[in-house]
Structures are given as C-alpha cells and as structure tokens.
Motif scaffolding. Sequence first.
Motif, PDB file in Angstrom:
ATOM      1  N   LEU A  86       0.806  -1.210   0.000  1.00  0.00           N
ATOM      2  CA  LEU A  86       0.000   0.000   0.000  1.00  0.00           C
ATOM      3  C   LEU A  86       0.846   1.269   0.000  1.00  0.00           C
ATOM      4  O   LEU A  86       0.323   2.363  -0.215  1.00  0.00           O
ATOM      5  CB  LEU A  86      -0.934   0.003   1.211  1.00  0.00           C
ATOM      6  CG  LEU A  86      -0.319  -0.175   2.613  1.00  0.00           C
ATOM      7  CD1 LEU A  86       0.046   1.155   3.209  1.00  0.00           C
ATOM      8  CD2 LEU A  86      -1.242  -0.938   3.516  1.00  0.00           C
ATOM      9  N   ILE A  87       2.167   1.132   0.239  1.00  0.00           N
ATOM     10  CA  ILE A  87       3.000   2.329   0.216  1.00  0.00           C
ATOM     11  C   ILE A  87       2.980   2.991  -1.153  1.00  0.00           C
ATOM     12  O   ILE A  87       3.197   4.198  -1.272  1.00  0.00           O
ATOM     13  CB  ILE A  87       4.460   2.030   0.627  1.00  0.00           C
ATOM     14  CG1 ILE A  87       5.127   1.077  -0.359  1.00  0.00           C
ATOM     15  CG2 ILE A  87       4.531   1.490   2.037  1.00  0.00           C
ATOM     16  CD1 ILE A  87       6.608   0.931  -0.128  1.00  0.00           C
ATOM     17  N   CYS A  88       2.729   2.211  -2.176  1.00  0.00           N
ATOM     18  CA  CYS A  88       2.681   2.758  -3.535  1.00  0.00           C
ATOM     19  C   CYS A  88       1.465   3.652  -3.743  1.00  0.00           C
ATOM     20  O   CYS A  88       1.418   4.426  -4.712  1.00  0.00           O
ATOM     21  CB  CYS A  88       2.652   1.622  -4.562  1.00  0.00           C
ATOM     22  SG  CYS A  88       4.126   0.576  -4.532  1.00  0.00           S
ATOM     23  N   GLU A  89       0.483   3.525  -2.869  1.00  0.00           N
ATOM     24  CA  GLU A  89      -0.743   4.290  -3.023  1.00  0.00           C
ATOM     25  C   GLU A  89      -0.779   5.541  -2.152  1.00  0.00           C
ATOM     26  O   GLU A  89      -1.760   6.282  -2.178  1.00  0.00           O
ATOM     27  CB  GLU A  89      -1.953   3.401  -2.665  1.00  0.00           C
ATOM     28  CG  GLU A  89      -1.992   2.065  -3.388  1.00  0.00           C
ATOM     29  CD  GLU A  89      -2.030   2.239  -4.901  1.00  0.00           C
ATOM     30  OE1 GLU A  89      -2.714   3.186  -5.355  1.00  0.00           O
ATOM     31  OE2 GLU A  89      -1.376   1.453  -5.611  1.00  0.00           O
ATOM     32  N   LEU A  90       0.251   5.771  -1.372  1.00  0.00           N
ATOM     33  CA  LEU A  90       0.263   6.903  -0.451  1.00  0.00           C
ATOM     34  C   LEU A  90       0.792   8.141  -1.167  1.00  0.00           C
ATOM     35  O   LEU A  90       1.966   8.220  -1.527  1.00  0.00           O
ATOM     36  CB  LEU A  90       1.122   6.579   0.776  1.00  0.00           C
ATOM     37  CG  LEU A  90       0.697   5.330   1.558  1.00  0.00           C
ATOM     38  CD1 LEU A  90       1.652   5.070   2.712  1.00  0.00           C
ATOM     39  CD2 LEU A  90      -0.736   5.470   2.067  1.00  0.00           C
ATOM     40  N   ASP A  91      -0.082   9.091  -1.346  1.00  0.00           N
ATOM     41  CA  ASP A  91       0.245  10.254  -2.180  1.00  0.00           C
ATOM     42  C   ASP A  91       1.204  11.230  -1.536  1.00  0.00           C
ATOM     43  O   ASP A  91       1.821  12.041  -2.220  1.00  0.00           O
ATOM     44  CB  ASP A  91      -1.046  11.001  -2.548  1.00  0.00           C
ATOM     45  CG  ASP A  91      -1.997  10.152  -3.374  1.00  0.00           C
ATOM     46  OD1 ASP A  91      -1.494   9.324  -4.162  1.00  0.00           O
ATOM     47  OD2 ASP A  91      -3.222  10.304  -3.226  1.00  0.00           O
ATOM     48  N   HIS A  92       1.333  11.193  -0.182  1.00  0.00           N
ATOM     49  CA  HIS A  92       2.116  12.207   0.504  1.00  0.00           C
ATOM     50  C   HIS A  92       3.326  11.642   1.243  1.00  0.00           C
ATOM     51  O   HIS A  92       4.058  12.413   1.878  1.00  0.00           O
ATOM     52  CB  HIS A  92       1.234  12.950   1.509  1.00  0.00           C
ATOM     53  CG  HIS A  92      -0.029  13.496   0.924  1.00  0.00           C
ATOM     54  ND1 HIS A  92      -0.047  14.548   0.042  1.00  0.00           N
ATOM     55  CD2 HIS A  92      -1.331  13.108   1.088  1.00  0.00           C
ATOM     56  CE1 HIS A  92      -1.287  14.805  -0.311  1.00  0.00           C
ATOM     57  NE2 HIS A  92      -2.086  13.949   0.307  1.00  0.00           N
TER      58      HIS A  92
END
Length: 814
Positions: free
Chosen positions: A434-440
């Motif tokens: 899910l780190i790939c989905e964290l925008d900030h």
Amino acid sequence: MKHSCSERRMVTIIWSLCLIFCLSRSVLVISSPAQHLCFPDQRDALLEFKNEFYVQESDPNMMPGDKKTEMWRNNTDCCYWDGVGCDSVTLNVVELDLIGCYLNGPLRSNSSLFRLQHLQTLYLAHNNLSGTLPDSIGNLKYLRVLHLVSCNLFGKIPSSLGSLSYLTDLILSDNDFTNERPNSMGNLNRLTDFQLVLLNLSSLTSIYLGSNKFQGMLPSNMSSLSNLVHFDISGNSFSGTIPSSLFMIPSLFGLYLQRNDFSGPLEIGNISSLSNLQQLYIGDNNFSGPIPVSISKLVNLQYLDLSLWNTGMGMVDFSIFLHLKSLSYLDLSGINLKNSSTLSLPSAMKEFILSSCNISEFPMFLENQTTLLSLDISANQIEGQVPEWLWRLPGLRFVNIAQNSFSGELTMLPNSIYYFIASDNQFSGEMPRLICELDHLQILVLSNNNFSGSIPRCSKNFNTIAILHLRNNSLSGVIPEETISANLRSLDVGLNQLSGLPKSLINCTSLEFLNVEDNRINDTFPSWLRSLPDLQILVLRSNEFYGPISSSGGSMSFPKLRIFDISENRFTGVLPSDYFAGWSAMSSVVVEIFDSMFGFRVAGSTRDPYHNVVVLTNKGLDMELVGSGFTIYKTIDVSGNRLEGDIPESIGILKELIVLNMSNNAFTGHIPPSLSNLSNLQSLDLSKNRLSGSIPPELGKLTFLARMNFSYNRLEGPIPQATQIQTQNSSSFAENPGLCGAPLQKRCGGEEEEATKQEQDEDEEKEEEDKVFSWIAAAIGYVPGLFCGLAIGHILTSYKRDWFMRIFSAFLLR
C-alpha cells in the motif's frame, strides 16, 4: 521705487533660475537610464567583500538563499545588484542582505565591508563566518539592523557594538559567543528586538540567545522587561531556578528555556490576570519531583514541552492538563508514565510526544483525538499489533512507533501519512504494498524488523519519498527501478539479501546517503553515481561487486563525499595517480552549514525521527556511526578487494581524511610520501599488500595518527624512529622480511656492519698512529740535521697531526 522694482526683478530671476535648475535635474534623473548611480568606492568595497569569501552551496533543500554575489559585476550599478539596497536620494549603499548565501570564511577586522560607512541594515545570517566578530563592526555607526544568526561565530561579543547608537534590531543567536557581555551594550537604548540579555532596557520585546555558550543564573527581577514578548535562551548552560517574575510579564507570548541546566522547583507565582503565555518549552533541564499543579494557571498555553522531567517514582497527574483547553502540543518524553490506558487529555490535541515513557500499553485515549496530526510513542515497551483505529484518525500525518515490540503485519496506513517510522520492532511478512498508493509519503523507515520478500514495485508516479530505510530485514530480489523516487535523499537497504542496484538512482540529484552494505549485489562499480552532486555517504561494502573502480577518464570526482566504503568486494584494476583529484570535501576545511541529512524537523519537534547508520572500521575495530557522527568522520575504506598497482599519489590532497584503509589488496610500489600531508589522519592500514621500499619517515609527523599497520608486505630498511611510529605494536610491522629496528626484535644489518666497520677503522687508525710515532722516534735518533728536519716536515705535512708539532718543537728546543 525703481530700486524696489529692480530688487523684485532680481528675486524673480533667481527663483526662475532655481526652478529651471530643479526641473532640468528632475528631467535628467527621470530620462536617465539610471547608470552609474552607485559611488565607485562603494562598488569596489562590495566587490572586495565578495572576494573575501569562498562561496560554496551546501544544501539547497534547507534554505532559500542563493549565491547573490555571483551576479555582482564590475562596471555595473551596484544599487541594482542582488542583496544591495541604496538610498534613493543620497545613492549611498544602506542595505546588504546576504542571508544564506553560502559565504565561507572569517569576517576579518580589515574587511572592506567596514568601508560602507552608510550601511543601515546588515543581514549575514546563515553563513559560515567561522571566527570572532571583529571590533571593526563599530565602524558602521549608522547601523540600525544587524542579523548574524547561525554564522558559526564564537568568542567575546565586541564592546564596539555599544557604540552603535542607532541600533534597534540585533540578533546574535545560534552562535558560540561566550558569557562575557560588554558593559557598553547598556548604551543601546533604542533596541526593541535584542537577542542578548540586558535587563535594564525596558523597551525590549524579544530576546534570543539560543544555542550559544552562556551560563549563570537568571536575575530575579525579570518583570522589569515589561514589554517582552519572546524570550529564547534555549541550548545554553543557564542554571539555578527559573524566576517566577518571568511569568508575571503580561505581554509574554513565548518562553523557550529548554536544553539548559535549570533545577529546583518551578514557581509560576500568583498570576492576577489571565496569562498571555502560549508557548512554554522547559524540557531537557534538571527538574525533579512532581510537575507543579500551578502550570494549570497558564490557561492560554498551546505548546508545552516538559520532556525529561525527573518525576522519580511519582506519577504524572494528568488532571493538571485538563484546564489547558487550548493545548495542542504536549511533549512528555522521558517521563516515567506507566499505566497509559488511564490517561486523559483535552480533545483538541494535534501533536503528542510520549517517547521513552516506560509505557507498555498503547494509549487508548488517543482514539478520541480526532484532530491528532503527529504521534511519537517510540522507545517504549508496547507489544502486539497497532490498533486499526489509529489509522482511521482523519488527519494523521506523522507517526513514530520505533523501538517497541509491535508484531504482525502492516496491512493499513492512512493516505494522509507523511512520515512513518516503525524501525526496531518485530513486524513480519511482506513489505506493505500500500506504500505505492500513499500520495504524501516522504519518510518511510522500517529498518530492523522481519520483513521478507521483495520490495514492492510501484507502478504509479512514486516521486514523494525522500527517506527510504529498510535496513536489516530479509528482503530479496532487486530494488525496483520504479520505486526509486527522483526526490530521494537517503536510501539504506543494508543487511538484506538484495541482488541488484537500480540505475534509476542516477535521476536522484538530491541523493546524499546511499548504503547497500551486506547484500548479494553482483555488479560493476556504479561510476555513474559521480553525477550526483550532493552524494556524501557511499557504502557498498560486503557485496559481490567486481571490476575496476576507475573510469577511462582517470579521476573519479565525488566533490561532497565524506565516507567511501567499498570494502570486502571483488574490485580489481589499477587506480590512476589522479584518482582522488576531485574529492573536494575530503581535501577542504569548508564546513557544510546546512546538513539536512543528519536531522529532520517534524511538526515542531527538534528530535530526529530517523537515523542514518554506517558501520565503520576504525583503528582495527568496527564502530557504528549514527546521526551526527557523520559530520566528524571522513573515511576511505577499499580493503578486502583485488586492487593493484601504485597507491595514487593524489591521496595526499585529502587533508581532512580521518581513516584510510587500503589493506588486503595487491598494491605494489612504494608507500607514497604524500601521505604525510594527511594531518588529520587517525588510522592508517596498508597491511596485506605487496608494497616495497621503506616506510617514509615523514609519517612520523602525523601527530593524530594513533594506529598504523604495515604488516604482510615487502617493506625493507630500518623502521623510522619517530614517536608516532615507535608507539605501535610490533605486529604492525610483522611479516616484512626486510624491515628491522625497534619495535621489531630484529636489529638492522646495516647497523651491525657499520658498528663493526667503525671498530675496524678505529683499530687501523690506532695502529697507523703507532707506526708514525715509531718513524719519528727513529728519525730523531739517527738522521742528522737538515735531512732530519725535512723528513719530519714531510711526515707532519702527510699526517697533519697536532701532536707531531709538539714533539718536533720539543726536539728543536733541545
């Protein structure tokens, strides 16, 4: 009457001429292209001042400053130069603003700056003016504003500052000035913003003394500073009690006393009206006992730092905080809390720090803290899984849960997260994809856990990560090219099982720290890394790298490199003699002012949420450098490879080098005498090579060189008798068949032969003298007159013995 008319006509003519002159001057000024407005002597003074410093950019990520002085050119109007301001009427230079312009060098007493006699505003903050503030600063008699924040200045504050009678704004904080304050400073009665303690100046609104070396006790009559708004003496050595009169100042907004030696009870005093104090930082002192209930009187507090307060075995009474309805920041780190499940706080908290509080349960009251932005519960004893409700807090941005015993898998992280520090726990399973989905997400630290599998391949534009630390897990495979952010500044994936180094690192122009030690990377030397302008730490040790470490171009320029460790690989080849020619940071004494990679400010906190780690071999021992240790050490370690040929002569230009380890290679030739230029060297290891010739005696003058190792080479000749070399153990010279002399037991053959030859010469000389004496005696007894004299004269000329003359004189007197 005629006279009167004539007089009026004369006055009219004079006024007309004045009007024409003024209008013509105005037209000239308006129509002029504004060239040559600045006086030549002031332009020259500015150009000379520019040349007094070495301009070197440090870290553009930390300060918006630029190299303004690079745009200064001769034969141009200095009033239009960046950072220079002129008076529109007199055309004198009255303002100089060079904040954060990377000026390196001392501000000399004869600096051309002091020729700018009309200066009114001088901003030199955030430059490296390492040295004392010269007394010549008093020459700028019209100075109104002087800002010298964080300039690496030290020593006494010059008494001449007291002569600057127009001064209204003086800021000297974040330097190393001593505690001696000149009495003349009391003359500055116009000051309204003064960062030096002067209690007799009631007009002061701000005092900033932070991060110096001041000491002593605060006077009890602090209330005399009736207009004080900000009082910052943090990071000094002030001691004693904090006077309660400070809290009586109705205008006081911010009080910053942290990182001193204050002790004793904290007395808030009787506050008759509502206190205006909103920021109170008194952490990291020597307070002990219970936290006083009187803090609850400061009802307008928004920021409160009580860290490292020694409460002993007593418990913190959290009811004292319930009256602080405006409180949004609370730091209780280092305070023994325990039983965290019973804690209760106001509901408007934004930043909460409970680091090293000896708590064993996750603080459940946080579930109701819907405004929470930052949480630090690191270095505690919390076990089990992170509660899912934490990730549902809507605004959570900064989370530090490092150094606990959290376990299980990480399956959730909020999209609002900026920094996530979870190192030194027991997390397992694969790294959360899910780190790939964290925008900030900007900082991700998962070091020292049990993560396995591969690093997620992020298919989307993953350009926010600046710090990625995955050290000491069980990760395998290659580091995906797509996961490398172009904004990356620090990458640590050491102590894993990774097999590839991504070429996309070449796009990381801000990269400062790269550590891939103890992996299984099988590749050639990444010479393309030299294109990264800010790279300071490069650690490739204990992998399977192979091939040459030089390029066809010869020298390998790493201008900012401090630590270069490629040990325990399979590198081969010869290093060109100019290999180290472009390694400026190791050859220069210029200080990097903004060292972003060794600290990171998070949500108002001054503590570091992550640490860079490097294992360094120094003096034969492995030592771990963490955080600020990097600023001290400048090291090169190429040991345990297959490098050959001569040691490059250019090694001698790296005058700031602390550790040099070139052992266990196949270097040949002589030890370069240029090593004697490394005046800061503490550890030198050239063992297990094929070096020949003698040990250069010049190495004995390296007074800091505590350990050296020349063993297992082909060196010969006597070991130099210099003190630094003779203090070494004999093992440092072992297995060099040709070496001799102390501290080895083997005496030098040359010494024995010379001693024998000297004894033989003495015997032969004595025998010759005996023969000569016999000749003289015989000549005296049997050879008549003139022949005897001539013979003896010939003998005297041949042997030139003084005692011959004495004997011959005695014979003639007979």
